[in-house]
Design a protein around this motif. Sequence first.
Motif, PDB file in Angstrom:
ATOM      1  N   ALA A   1     -53.115  -8.525 -88.467  1.00 41.18           N
ATOM      2  CA  ALA A   1     -52.273  -9.607 -87.941  1.00 41.18           C
ATOM      3  C   ALA A   1     -52.448  -9.728 -86.425  1.00 41.18           C
ATOM      4  O   ALA A   1     -52.592 -10.831 -85.883  1.00 41.18           O
ATOM      5  CB  ALA A   1     -50.814  -9.359 -88.287  1.00 41.18           C
ATOM      6  N   SER A   2     -52.474  -8.571 -85.745  1.00 39.84           N
ATOM      7  CA  SER A   2     -52.642  -8.598 -84.285  1.00 39.84           C
ATOM      8  C   SER A   2     -54.018  -9.148 -83.902  1.00 39.84           C
ATOM      9  O   SER A   2     -54.133  -9.985 -83.000  1.00 39.84           O
ATOM     10  CB  SER A   2     -52.480  -7.199 -83.699  1.00 39.84           C
ATOM     11  N   LEU A   3     -55.042  -8.656 -84.604  1.00 36.08           N
ATOM     12  CA  LEU A   3     -56.403  -9.134 -84.308  1.00 36.08           C
ATOM     13  C   LEU A   3     -56.530 -10.630 -84.578  1.00 36.08           C
ATOM     14  O   LEU A   3     -57.193 -11.353 -83.828  1.00 36.08           O
ATOM     15  CB  LEU A   3     -57.428  -8.352 -85.141  1.00 36.08           C
ATOM     16  N   SER A   4     -55.864 -11.073 -85.669  1.00 36.54           N
ATOM     17  CA  SER A   4     -55.930 -12.503 -86.016  1.00 36.54           C
ATOM     18  C   SER A   4     -55.283 -13.340 -84.928  1.00 36.54           C
ATOM     19  O   SER A   4     -55.785 -14.405 -84.564  1.00 36.54           O
ATOM     20  CB  SER A   4     -55.239 -12.764 -87.354  1.00 36.54           C
ATOM     21  N   ALA A   5     -54.123 -12.859 -84.430  1.00 44.99           N
ATOM     22  CA  ALA A   5     -53.434 -13.606 -83.376  1.00 44.99           C
ATOM     23  C   ALA A   5     -54.251 -13.587 -82.084  1.00 44.99           C
ATOM     24  O   ALA A   5     -54.305 -14.577 -81.360  1.00 44.99           O
ATOM     25  CB  ALA A   5     -52.058 -13.006 -83.141  1.00 44.99           C
ATOM     26  N   LEU A   6     -54.906 -12.455 -81.840  1.00 44.20           N
ATOM     27  CA  LEU A   6     -55.663 -12.302 -80.593  1.00 44.20           C
ATOM     28  C   LEU A   6     -56.990 -13.069 -80.614  1.00 44.20           C
ATOM     29  O   LEU A   6     -57.331 -13.756 -79.660  1.00 44.20           O
ATOM     30  CB  LEU A   6     -55.926 -10.805 -80.343  1.00 44.20           C
ATOM     31  N   LEU A   7     -57.698 -12.931 -81.745  1.00 42.60           N
ATOM     32  CA  LEU A   7     -59.078 -13.433 -81.767  1.00 42.60           C
ATOM     33  C   LEU A   7     -59.297 -14.634 -82.676  1.00 42.60           C
ATOM     34  O   LEU A   7     -60.354 -15.256 -82.626  1.00 42.60           O
ATOM     35  CB  LEU A   7     -60.028 -12.310 -82.244  1.00 42.60           C
TER      36      LEU A   7
END
Lengths: 334, 269
Positions: free
Chosen positions: B182-188
């Motif tokens: 979820a964090s990676l999706s929001a970031l990248l």
Amino acid sequence: MPAAILAEDLGKIYVKRRSLREMARRPFGRAERVTALAGIGFEVRPGEIFGLLGPNGSGKTTLLKILACLVLPNAGRALVDGIDVARHDRAVKRRVGFVTADERSFYWRLTGRENLHFFATLYGLGAAQARSRTSELVSAMDLAGVADQQFMSYSSGMKQRLAIARALLHDPPVLCLDEPTRSLDPIAAKHLRRFIVEELNARHGRTILLATHNLQEAEEICGRLVVLDRGRVLRQGSVAAITAGLPGREHYMLRVRDLPDLPDDARWSLGVERRDGDLARIDAAVDRGGVALSDLLRRILDGGGTIQACSRREPSLQEIFDRIDAGPARPEEP
Amino acid sequence: MRVLRTLQAFLKRDFLIEVSYRTSFVLQFLGIMFSVLIWFYISRVVAAPPTTPGLDGLDYFAYVLLGLAFFHYLSAAMMSFAGKVRNEQVTGTLEAMLVTPTSVGTIVLGSSLWDFVLTSFKVVVYLLVGWLVFGVVIHLDSLLSCFLVLALTVLAFSGIGILSAALILYLKRGDPITSLVASLSALLGGVFYPPEDMPAWLGIGSRFLPITYALHALRRALLRGSRFAELLPDIEALVLFVAVLLPVGLLAFRFAVRKAREEGSLVQY
């Protein structure tokens, strides 16, 4: 006709997971194993009320969970209506109604009727069938007046009755009850026991497997039972047969007016529990067989006492376990 | 047929529970209004020109509106399965469901279904607010392609969600996978800004996330009216993600259920 429930050499060992700290300390150490059931064998006949009697931790709930297909056994096998619980769980679930000891297991913001309707669908009932079965069961369980109230407003007794109604939704021939009277007051517990015997068993012919740690309850409603302790079967048979075969004395509660001084006799020992004027309440431990009791009562009468009451006191579960441990092994009763 | 009836029963159950918390139900939709308003003013401050790399000629507010709206699907698909399993364990209802003949897969899917339905309503509200209040132009010509992209995105993220539910069943603890993805999706993944606008070494990570392709395709379809053929490269990438992630999730879940039954820990938490 196959046995309603058959357990053969059933065993369950729980392997405790090791914590990271423990794995770091002893990387090649063995995980702790807890034997929940070992070599359990019994047979429940169709239409019978059969008890699982044992203290907490004796393996009753594990056994019921194996029959409800929530836990897989490590050894032996368990059959419901001749079907192996480990291999054909869905077929077994259609035949078993399981009443958990956990009274939380409903949706608190839904009504009793909405809860039952939801679970009826999970049991494969169509919409119309679910509606009629739900109405039928709320009436049978005396919940019609509160069926449209939220579950969170129910008393413990109502919750327990709703749990039984849920287990009956798919009309199973076998009902597993895990300490159904545990959270009930004595009157509600008595009503529920009567319902189990008269309605569920006698009227509808369901086979009932009841886990309890209450000997009196087991004696009142179970035709036969197994006594479990630390995952092993200590005895099985009727309550009378189990308690009759135990070593040690029988206990009687006597209420005697003008209790005379009695000469010492090795066949009995008397403990005066309470005196109220000339009235004494006595716990009499008497040799088995009836002769010693007759002699004791005669001595009291001959000495000028008046026996106002004499009733047998059933041993507590702990006393039974102590006596079984102390006594010689007995063959199982059919 | 029976499975559909069962799923319908789950939807009804969760709808009744949801509307029993009336204030919370209404506030969720009010929250969307606030969120859109906040991002509207942020976009005025940012004022990124449509020529910014990765914006593909789109207005930044329209770009972020789509990102925000569809990020909810990602969250629902990834968090719902594990969250529901955990919740049912804690409330004691999981055991009551598991003693019925309904399969564990249907129970987990059914338990999460309401979250997807609610998310769909939220996405519609996002788009309606964007369209009616802020004048974002939404093209409805490629709606069928959008549904296909959405279905593939939900399936791909459900694979991760089901894997997460398996970890909850087996390990009894929140797993690190969903929060990481979820964090990676929001970031990248191009939710709030185009990955092309990031340093190349960082932006390259976006290629390994299904949300990148999903948002790229959805923005093209809904904001530019692109046709199916133009969306095909993104659709192919999403199919590949589904083919890998969904079987992995399902296999892990089956393994977890078996192990939990062996350990007697199916309803422990």
